[in-house]
Each structure stands twice: as C-alpha cells, then as structure tokens.
Design a protein around this motif. Sequence first.
Motif, PDB file in Angstrom:
ATOM      1  N   ILE A 160      30.274  10.276 -17.675  1.00 52.33           N
ATOM      2  CA  ILE A 160      30.321  11.680 -18.191  1.00 52.33           C
ATOM      3  C   ILE A 160      29.075  12.497 -18.421  1.00 52.33           C
ATOM      4  N   GLU A 161      27.961  11.670 -18.385  1.00 55.10           N
ATOM      5  CA  GLU A 161      26.637  12.322 -18.172  1.00 55.10           C
ATOM      6  C   GLU A 161      26.460  12.777 -16.970  1.00 55.10           C
ATOM      7  N   GLY A 162      26.852  12.287 -16.024  1.00 53.20           N
ATOM      8  CA  GLY A 162      26.674  12.846 -14.646  1.00 53.20           C
ATOM      9  C   GLY A 162      27.444  14.007 -14.683  1.00 53.20           C
ATOM     10  N   ILE A 163      28.539  14.148 -15.173  1.00 52.87           N
ATOM     11  CA  ILE A 163      29.352  15.263 -14.837  1.00 52.87           C
ATOM     12  C   ILE A 163      28.684  16.422 -15.826  1.00 52.87           C
ATOM     13  N   LYS A 164      28.223  15.857 -16.923  1.00 54.97           N
ATOM     14  CA  LYS A 164      27.607  17.047 -17.766  1.00 54.97           C
ATOM     15  C   LYS A 164      26.279  17.491 -17.130  1.00 54.97           C
ATOM     16  N   ASP A 165      25.288  16.646 -16.508  1.00 49.62           N
ATOM     17  CA  ASP A 165      24.431  17.048 -15.745  1.00 49.62           C
ATOM     18  C   ASP A 165      24.704  18.164 -14.773  1.00 49.62           C
ATOM     19  N   ALA A 166      25.910  18.081 -14.031  1.00 49.29           N
ATOM     20  CA  ALA A 166      26.176  19.293 -13.126  1.00 49.29           C
ATOM     21  C   ALA A 166      26.759  20.451 -13.779  1.00 49.29           C
ATOM     22  N   GLY A 167      27.206  20.210 -15.165  1.00 52.37           N
ATOM     23  CA  GLY A 167      27.818  21.397 -15.863  1.00 52.37           C
ATOM     24  C   GLY A 167      26.841  22.134 -16.783  1.00 52.37           C
ATOM     25  N   ASP A 168      25.591  21.914 -16.655  1.00 60.00           N
ATOM     26  CA  ASP A 168      24.547  22.313 -17.656  1.00 60.00           C
ATOM     27  C   ASP A 168      25.071  22.130 -19.278  1.00 60.00           C
ATOM     28  N   GLY A 169      25.435  20.645 -19.278  1.00 55.48           N
ATOM     29  CA  GLY A 169      25.524  20.271 -20.575  1.00 55.48           C
ATOM     30  C   GLY A 169      27.364  20.180 -21.124  1.00 55.48           C
ATOM     31  N   SER A 170      28.008  20.856 -20.247  1.00 54.00           N
ATOM     32  CA  SER A 170      29.172  20.892 -20.617  1.00 54.00           C
ATOM     33  C   SER A 170      30.076  20.210 -19.349  1.00 54.00           C
ATOM     34  N   ILE A 171      31.460  20.077 -19.726  1.00 53.40           N
ATOM     35  CA  ILE A 171      32.254  19.406 -18.849  1.00 53.40           C
ATOM     36  C   ILE A 171      33.164  20.139 -18.174  1.00 53.40           C
ATOM     37  N   TYR A 172      33.116  20.710 -16.864  1.00 54.27           N
ATOM     38  CA  TYR A 172      33.963  21.246 -15.967  1.00 54.27           C
ATOM     39  C   TYR A 172      34.920  20.524 -14.957  1.00 54.27           C
ATOM     40  N   ALA A 173      34.904  19.038 -15.157  1.00 52.06           N
ATOM     41  CA  ALA A 173      35.715  18.108 -14.270  1.00 52.06           C
ATOM     42  C   ALA A 173      35.579  17.080 -14.732  1.00 52.06           C
ATOM     43  N   LEU A 174      36.886  16.063 -14.284  1.00 50.86           N
ATOM     44  CA  LEU A 174      36.849  14.830 -14.787  1.00 50.86           C
ATOM     45  C   LEU A 174      37.182  14.113 -13.356  1.00 50.86           C
ATOM     46  N   THR A 175      36.743  12.814 -13.242  1.00 49.08           N
ATOM     47  CA  THR A 175      36.924  12.113 -12.291  1.00 49.08           C
ATOM     48  C   THR A 175      37.512  10.753 -12.753  1.00 49.08           C
ATOM     49  N   PRO A 176      38.780  10.206 -12.123  1.00 43.62           N
ATOM     50  CA  PRO A 176      39.411   8.892 -12.343  1.00 43.62           C
ATOM     51  C   PRO A 176      38.477   7.863 -11.847  1.00 43.62           C
ATOM     52  N   THR A 177      37.715   7.945 -10.900  1.00 40.39           N
ATOM     53  CA  THR A 177      36.841   6.830 -10.215  1.00 40.39           C
ATOM     54  C   THR A 177      35.772   7.171  -9.759  1.00 40.39           C
ATOM     55  N   PHE A 178      34.960   5.980  -9.485  1.00 39.93           N
ATOM     56  CA  PHE A 178      33.595   6.463  -8.936  1.00 39.93           C
ATOM     57  C   PHE A 178      33.057   5.164  -8.298  1.00 39.93           C
ATOM     58  N   ASN A 179      32.060   5.309  -7.337  1.00 36.70           N
ATOM     59  CA  ASN A 179      31.416   4.063  -6.838  1.00 36.70           C
ATOM     60  C   ASN A 179      29.885   4.050  -7.335  1.00 36.70           C
ATOM     61  N   SER A 180      29.584   2.833  -7.053  1.00 40.78           N
ATOM     62  CA  SER A 180      28.351   2.407  -7.524  1.00 40.78           C
ATOM     63  C   SER A 180      27.562   1.257  -6.734  1.00 40.78           C
ATOM     64  N   SER A 181      26.560   1.215  -6.698  1.00 41.27           N
ATOM     65  CA  SER A 181      25.857  -0.142  -6.281  1.00 41.27           C
ATOM     66  C   SER A 181      25.064  -0.692  -7.364  1.00 41.27           C
ATOM     67  N   ALA A 182      24.625  -2.040  -7.112  1.00 37.66           N
ATOM     68  CA  ALA A 182      23.958  -2.892  -7.991  1.00 37.66           C
ATOM     69  C   ALA A 182      22.888  -3.833  -7.323  1.00 37.66           C
ATOM     70  N   LEU A 183      22.344  -4.644  -8.005  1.00 35.60           N
ATOM     71  CA  LEU A 183      21.386  -5.583  -7.185  1.00 35.60           C
ATOM     72  C   LEU A 183      22.126  -7.136  -7.557  1.00 35.60           C
ATOM     73  N   TYR A 184      22.527  -7.476  -6.257  1.00 33.52           N
ATOM     74  CA  TYR A 184      23.224  -8.766  -6.176  1.00 33.52           C
ATOM     75  C   TYR A 184      21.925  -9.903  -6.157  1.00 33.52           C
ATOM     76  N   TYR A 185      22.107 -10.976  -6.563  1.00 35.29           N
ATOM     77  CA  TYR A 185      20.971 -12.149  -6.500  1.00 35.29           C
ATOM     78  C   TYR A 185      21.408 -13.520  -6.319  1.00 35.29           C
ATOM     79  N   ASN A 186      20.980 -14.222  -5.533  1.00 35.90           N
ATOM     80  CA  ASN A 186      21.451 -15.508  -5.053  1.00 35.90           C
ATOM     81  C   ASN A 186      20.799 -16.444  -6.366  1.00 35.90           C
ATOM     82  N   LYS A 187      21.691 -17.073  -7.034  1.00 35.06           N
ATOM     83  CA  LYS A 187      21.247 -17.916  -8.112  1.00 35.06           C
ATOM     84  C   LYS A 187      20.355 -19.296  -7.588  1.00 35.06           C
ATOM     85  N   LYS A 188      20.963 -19.728  -6.543  1.00 30.69           N
ATOM     86  CA  LYS A 188      20.383 -21.148  -6.122  1.00 30.69           C
ATOM     87  C   LYS A 188      18.956 -20.839  -5.492  1.00 30.69           C
TER      88      LYS A 188
END
Length: 503
Positions: A160-188
């Motif tokens: 929602i914050e990403g959508i509002k950033d694009a809408g100057d603080g307002s909501i102009y769209a909704l998205t059902p899905t998103f993609n994202s990355s993260a940092l994976y680590y090897n415990k051993k």
Amino acid sequence: MKKRVYGSIARKTVFMGISMTLMGSMLAACSSGSDTSAEKRVLRIGFTYSNADNEQYLRQQYTDSFELLHPELEIEVVGAINYDDMRYQDYTQEGYQQNQPDPYEKLKEMLNGSNPVDVVVLDGGTSYLKRLVQDNMLKQLDPVIQENEFDIEDYVPSVIEGIKDAGDGSIYALTPTFNSSALYYNKKMFADAGIEVPTDNMTWDDVITLAKRIAKGNGQERTFGLQMSRWGGDAFNDMQQYYLPALQLKMFDDNAEKMTVEGPGWEKVFTTMASLYKDKIVPSQQDIYPENGGGVVNGKAVFNPFQGDLFLSNRVAMTLAGYDYVMELSRAKDQSAKNPQITAVDWGVVTMPQHAENPGIGSAITLTAPMAINAKAANPEDAWTFIEFNNSKEWAKLKSRSTYELIARKSMLKPREGQDYNIESFYTLKPVPPSTLDMDKLNREKPGIWEVQSFGQQAMMDVVQGKKTAADALKEWQTKGDATLKKLKENPTGGVTGDVYAQ
C-alpha cells in the motif's frame, strides 16, 4: 434516489465456494433459456502488451472466473502494444529502435482514445502508475474503497505504501500480487564458522561485514560470503540491480544531458562494490563457472545438479534471491532424501539489506499487476467490481497457491506447506519509489546511450583490477559520458565515434 454501490460485499459467500459457484453460474446461464446477449454490458480491460496468443493467458489470469460470475458482462481485452507488431519489425534496419512504440504513449492512447478502456492492468512496478496519476488519467480509488467498505487494512503495508508513493499519497490502483527478494543464508556455514546468522533490518554495511568474516579458502575450495545475482558475477551489474536503486543515485540527469557520477556518494558505491570482487567476498563468473562450465574438474566430468548455483552447492553463505527460490530449495531438500549425492541446504531468510542513508527501503519489491480505473471509463462501476473481485480475500486464497508470486493480503501470506521460514522478510521493507528517469524512453530516443553505461562498466572493472582508484575511474567516466551525451544531443540517433573511446 438510493446511491448505487460499486461492489457487493455480499459476494463473499460466492467466493468461498468459487469452484462450485463458477460451475453453477455456467449451468444457470445455459439453462435459463433466455437470450441475454442484448443486455450485456461491455467491460474493456487494457494491458500494456498483448497479442492473440497472449490474450488467452491474460484471460485465464484475470478475467475468465470473473466473467463466469458476471454473465451480464462481456469482457474485451485490449493491448496498448501488440507483440506481433514488434516481433515482425526488421531489427537489422537503421532506425529500428526509434521505431519501437513508446509504451507510455501507447497506454495514454488506450486510455484517451475514441473507445477507451475501463480498467488498465499495468506491468510490474509503479513507474507508469506514477506518470498516469500525474497526468490525471486515473480515477482515485480512496472514495470508492471507503464507500464500499472494502478491507484495505489486510493489505501488506509495504504494498500500500508503494502504491501511495506512486499516487502522491492517494490510492489509484490495487494489486493482487507482488514479487520480492530477500537475503537467504546457510545456517550450517555460519554455525561452523562460529558467526552469528544475519537478522532482519540489517544494513548493507552489516551484511558486507558478515560476508567478509565468513569467506575463506582458495581456488575451487573457496567459500564466499555473499552473492547478489545467482547467475551473475559482475560488479557493475550487481551494483545497478541490487545496491544502487534504494540510494536513488543517477548516472545522468533526467534529460540525459549531463553526467552525475562524481562525488562522495558514487565514490562509496564504487569502492564498496569493487572491494567485494577484488577481495573475492563475492564470486566472479570464473568462480561460478570454472573451466568453461563447472561440470568439469581437472578435465574430468563431475556430477553436480547445482551447477552454477553456489548457494545450493554450500559455497556461498548468503545470497539475494526472489521468493521463487523457496521452491528451488524445497526441491533440493526433497531430492536429498532420495539421493545421497545431493546435500540439502539448511537455510533461513531475512530482509534485504538496506542503506543507512535511506532506511526501510528495499531494492527488489515489484507490484506485479497494479489495476486502475480510467478517469474516462465508460463503465467505471463494473470496472471497480472487477478490481474488487481480483483483490478480494477469497480470490487471494486461491492465488496463494502460486509458487512464484506473493499475495498482497497479509492474512493469506504463509510459508509453503510443511515449511518454516520467515515469510515476513519478503514484505517488511517498502519498494523503491518510482524513478523520474525513463530509461526505456531514452533508449528509444537515443540508442547510443548504452555507450555511457559501457564506460561505467569499464570504470568499475578498472577499480576491481586495481588500475584506478574509485575517484579517478568516476572522473574519467564523467568526462567520457559527458562527451557522449553531448554528441547524442546533437544527433540522438547517431553513433558515438572519435576520441571519446580513447582509453
């Protein structure tokens, strides 16, 4: 007169038994015996790209189920750009790039034409969304959401914050899905080294410090602390894709007339990235694919199902990867139970590294299908019903089976069945705000602009190889880049020749 409500909250009971309902709706429509074709309303849904083949996929993804539940509607799928128009252009001809359609201009034509679409489903990201909002081409959704008591609280805050950033603080769209990355680590690997594992909300400096501590060994026995691109091994590309976006540093100004790579910000970036490769904290292409492929050691073929993936090969302690990597790791674990030659990785996952200068911002969150209503929609009420349907909790429950995308609703975000990992790490950070620099447009208008980046790649290579300091390399890049941009300003479609290439 009673005000018409855009969406129906009562449809929740329908969604809960969606498979049965879809079949029931079809049977009811077929057995009614009445011809409702004259009563049908048309709902036009626009996408950035489409063609006859792709339309089938788009309908399966977004419209088929909705249309079955709404037999009173006829769905028309519209593509701003036809894939075939691009495919059959002769790319060998001069001016090929300049003749490529401008996606944003085509989107505007689709929204502004004599028969405008009612809904637009944008490609991943928020750059087009931001521009369409600024050009007053979309309907603000905040009043509609409030009027229909549509549950927005269940959405992932960063989405929602990403959508509002694009809408100057307002909501102009909704998205059902998103993609994202993260940092994976090897415990051993961390346990064996006696080093604490990564945690959420670490800065890049923190992660790099950990990576330096855990990297060790030589040659093909070397284990590395960090890998940014799983299949890469290039400091300049890693910088552009992962390290640079959240800093929002630009190579040149928005008009591509003046370079902007000199200064302490860029110098720190170059110094940091180059040192990771120079000190072999991050693997190079040669480390990933030794002896032209990695399947050969000392001239002899070896079995390696994880060829090229050093994290799965237990040679990288931390790697940046998307949510889909969860399935890759799960498959490896399943196979290790059947095949003693395969060793599963005991892994964990935390948030992407963030910059202390810009905390809370991740560099790899993409809104995959922002849906918006055209400000000039002929059928705005059905347009909202469509968006409401595709963004409902009930539909999200079915979408949550996806192995490649994350659901925008928090209540449906859970680890894959039978697994235990920190799924919050994929959505804790906010997306990078849309850039004002439109590289797609610049590449079309000034095809030679790629040469500016090639100078940057050479500059980074010079620093990695110890031929130049970061400051000297950036100064040279600034000089060559300015010369290139000047020539492109005088002749946007021409090549760049002359002393600008001198090393």
